[in-house]
Structures are given as structure tokens and as C-alpha cells.
Design a protein around this motif. Structure first.
Motif, short mmCIF file in Angstrom:
data_model
loop_
_atom_site.label_atom_id
_atom_site.label_comp_id
_atom_site.label_asym_id
_atom_site.label_seq_id
_atom_site.Cartn_x
_atom_site.Cartn_y
_atom_site.Cartn_z
N CYS A 123 39.32 34.63 40.44
CA CYS A 123 40.19 35.45 39.33
C CYS A 123 39.64 33.98 38.06
O CYS A 123 39.94 32.98 38.45
N PRO A 124 39.07 34.69 36.52
CA PRO A 124 39.42 32.93 35.39
C PRO A 124 41.39 32.28 35.72
O PRO A 124 41.65 31.26 35.39
N ASP A 125 42.30 32.84 36.03
CA ASP A 125 43.69 32.45 36.40
C ASP A 125 44.22 31.84 37.67
O ASP A 125 44.81 30.75 37.84
N CYS A 126 42.82 31.62 38.76
CA CYS A 126 42.64 30.62 39.65
C CYS A 126 42.19 29.83 39.61
O CYS A 126 41.33 29.57 38.82
N LYS A 127 42.43 29.13 41.03
CA LYS A 127 41.90 27.82 40.76
C LYS A 127 41.19 27.65 41.78
O LYS A 127 39.89 27.01 42.09
N VAL A 128 41.03 28.48 43.29
CA VAL A 128 40.76 28.22 44.19
C VAL A 128 40.06 29.21 44.59
O VAL A 128 41.17 30.72 44.91
N PRO A 129 38.76 30.24 44.64
CA PRO A 129 38.57 31.64 45.50
C PRO A 129 39.10 30.86 47.64
O PRO A 129 39.93 30.28 47.66
N MET A 156 41.53 41.28 42.43
CA MET A 156 42.58 42.14 42.54
C MET A 156 42.96 41.41 41.62
O MET A 156 43.31 42.34 40.41
N HIS A 157 43.28 40.28 41.01
CA HIS A 157 44.03 39.15 39.71
C HIS A 157 43.20 40.35 38.29
O HIS A 157 44.55 40.36 37.78
N CYS A 158 42.20 40.65 38.46
CA CYS A 158 41.44 41.08 37.47
C CYS A 158 41.94 42.99 37.06
O CYS A 158 42.59 42.87 36.79
N LEU A 159 42.17 43.01 38.22
CA LEU A 159 41.94 44.96 38.40
C LEU A 159 43.35 45.17 38.15
O LEU A 159 43.90 45.65 36.94
N LEU A 160 44.25 44.33 38.09
CA LEU A 160 45.66 44.66 38.26
C LEU A 160 46.56 44.35 36.88
O LEU A 160 47.38 45.38 36.08
N LYS A 161 45.90 42.97 36.57
CA LYS A 161 45.93 42.49 34.70
C LYS A 161 45.64 43.94 33.27
O LYS A 161 46.28 44.22 33.09
N TRP A 162 44.55 44.75 34.99
CA TRP A 162 43.75 45.39 33.66
C TRP A 162 45.03 46.89 33.65
O TRP A 162 45.28 47.70 33.19
N CYS A 178 32.37 39.94 39.67
CA CYS A 178 33.79 41.28 39.21
C CYS A 178 32.80 41.88 37.86
O CYS A 178 32.46 41.02 36.94
N GLY A 179 33.38 43.05 37.60
CA GLY A 179 32.84 43.57 36.29
C GLY A 179 33.66 43.20 35.78
O GLY A 179 33.22 43.42 34.24
N ILE A 180 34.96 43.48 35.93
CA ILE A 180 36.58 42.53 34.61
C ILE A 180 35.45 40.73 34.00
O ILE A 180 35.61 41.05 33.18
N CYS A 181 35.66 39.80 34.93
CA CYS A 181 35.98 38.51 34.13
C CYS A 181 34.33 38.68 34.70
O CYS A 181 33.31 36.89 34.03
N ARG A 182 33.41 38.52 35.37
CA ARG A 182 31.98 38.66 35.59
C ARG A 182 32.06 36.86 36.32
O ARG A 182 30.95 36.33 35.77
N VAL A 183 32.68 36.80 36.97
CA VAL A 183 32.93 35.61 37.56
C VAL A 183 31.95 36.25 39.55
O VAL A 183 32.86 37.47 40.05
N ALA A 184 31.85 35.03 39.90
CA ALA A 184 31.17 35.81 41.56
C ALA A 184 32.49 36.18 42.13
O ALA A 184 33.35 35.93 41.98
N TYR A 185 31.97 37.36 43.07
CA TYR A 185 33.84 37.83 44.12
C TYR A 185 33.88 36.61 44.86
O TYR A 185 34.60 37.01 45.27
N GLU A 186 32.36 35.67 45.41
CA GLU A 186 32.95 34.99 45.94
C GLU A 186 33.42 33.87 45.10
O GLU A 186 34.24 32.99 45.99
#
Lengths: 85, 146
Positions: free
Chosen positions: A35-41, A58-64, A24-32
Motif C-alpha cells: 500500500c502507499p503507506d508501506c515501503k516493502v511488500p 489490508m491497510h487500504c481497506l482499514l483506512k477506508w 488493489c482497487g483502492i490504491c491501484r498498486v499491484a497486490y504483490e
């Protein structure tokens, strides 16, 4: 010989329809991953696609988009964000 | 055991919430500021990357887009920040600012006027400032690479 099956268990695996090792271009965590606010994919931390072809957690984008400075634009190309249907 | 684990988790969470401070150094190898070595502090808030990192130059330098307190006028540090940018993009932006100072968007008006009026004169003033000289009664820090 007759075989009677009494029960079975199925196991399935699913993945998002994106390039496997991309992040993810926002948090740099794998799409799989999630997001940094969640615990499980998975379904609770989904991806979101824009009409411009860019993908984020989705969470990263909505936050933005919820920040004023986003001006409702895609963070990659600054075009107005329209979620792909 | 569980108690220890909880404590650890809380510590980790607190650690995550701490704003991060870092430093950066840029050496100009071309342009007006050639031979200068510029130091910055970098403050990264908890909301990064949704908020831009805050950069400040720790030396007093003569630059149209950097004021005497070290505040920097760079579009991606303010209105044009977006969360897909990172520290690398900011440092590239800074490098560009030292290569091509921009008189149209000044934080140091005198330096900007100087650049606009006469590039030669501006260049001479920059050289003076880099050496730790005085321009129009203002003393600048010596930032030349030793």
C-alpha cells in the motif's frame, strides 16, 4: 563414492493467492506490491479478503473502513464488509 | 552525499503532500446542453482516494444540479464516494448530469422547477443561458463552443 553434505541454503518464493497482475482497487498498486503507506511488500503489508470475494491491501481497506463515510461497507459492492476467514 | 539524498527524499515527501489541482473540460454533444463547453477545476486532497476530488464549475450556468457559484450536486462527489472510484467515474457522472439534469435533487431551485414544470420551456431557457443570455434577471456565461 560417498557425498557428505555439510550445510545448505534454501530459497523460497511466495505470492498472494490472487491473479498475478491485478491491482488493489483502492490504491491501484499491484497486490504483490504494498500500500502507499508501506515501503516493502510482504507479511507487513498483507492483503485482506472479504466474504463478498473482493480483495484489497489490508491497510487500504482499514483506512477506508475507519472513515465515517464508509458505513463499514465494501468499497466495491457496498455490502457490509465481512472479512473472510 | 547522504545529505543531498536526504534533502531529495524530503523534497519528494513534501511534493507528495501537496494537494493537487487540475482542470477538466466537458463538451456536451447531445441533450439540453448540446454545443456547450463546460470548464471545471478539480481539487485532489492528500487523502484521495479516501476523500472525493472537489469539483467546481468555473462558469455561471443554468443547471438544476449546479448552483450559480459552480457547486455541483452529484452523489459520488459526496455521500456515495468510495475509494475505488476515480476521476474517470466522476467525469462520467458529470456527463450524465448534463445529459439528464435531475429536478429531484436541486442546487438551483428555479432551474429545477422550470425543468419539472415544462421541459420545452426549460430547454429554451438552457439555450438562452448557453448563449450568454439573461434568465429572470440573472446573467449567464456564454459557454458555446467557438
Amino acid at each position: 563414492m560417498k557425498v557428505t553434505i555439510n550445510s545448505w541454503n534454501t530459497v523460497a518464493l511466495w505470492k498472494w493467492n490472487v491473479q498475478e497482475d491485478d491491482v488493489c482497487g483502492i490504491c491501484r498498486v499491484a497486490y504483490e506490491g504494498c500500500c502507499p503507506d508501506c515501503k516493502v511488500p510482504g507479511d507487513d503489508c498483507p492483503l485482506i479478503w472479504g466474504q463478498c470475494s473482493h480483495v484489497f491491501h489490508m491497510h487500504c481497506l482499514l483506512k477506508w473502513l475507519n472513515t465515517e463515510s464508509s458505513r463499514q461497507q465494501c468499497p466495491m459492492d457496498r455490502r457490509p464488509w465481512v472479512t473472510a476467514s | 552525499m547522504l545529505k543531498i539524498w536526504n534533502m531529495k527524499a524530503k523534497e519528494a515527501a513534501a511534493e507528495k503532500k501537496k494537494p493537487k489541482v487540475s482542470a477538466a473540460q466537458l463538451r456536451a454533444q447531445k441533450g439540453f446542453y448540446k454545443g456547450g463547453q463546460f470548464n471545471f477545476t478539480v481539487n485532489i486532497s492528500n487523502n484521495y482516494p479516501h476523500e472525493p476530488p472537489k469539483l467546481r464549475c468555473t462558469q455561471k450556468i443554468y443547471h438544476p444540479n449546479i448552483d450559480l457559484d459552480g457547486n455541483i450536486c452529484l452523489n459520488i462527489l459526496r455521500e456515495d464516494w468510495k475509494p475505488v472510484l476515480n476521476l474517470h467515474s466522476v467525469l462520467v457522472g458529470l456527463q450524465y448530469l448534463f445529459l439528464e439534469p435531475n429536478a429531484d435533487d436541486p442546487l438551483n431551485r428555479e432551474a429545477a422547477e422550470d425543468l419539472r414544470a415544462n421541459r420545452r420551456n426549460f430547454e429554451a431557457n438552457v439555450r438562452t443561458s448557453l448563449r450568454g443570455g439573461t434568465i429572470k434577471g440573472i446573467h449567464y456565461d456564454n459557454v458555446l463552443v467557438r
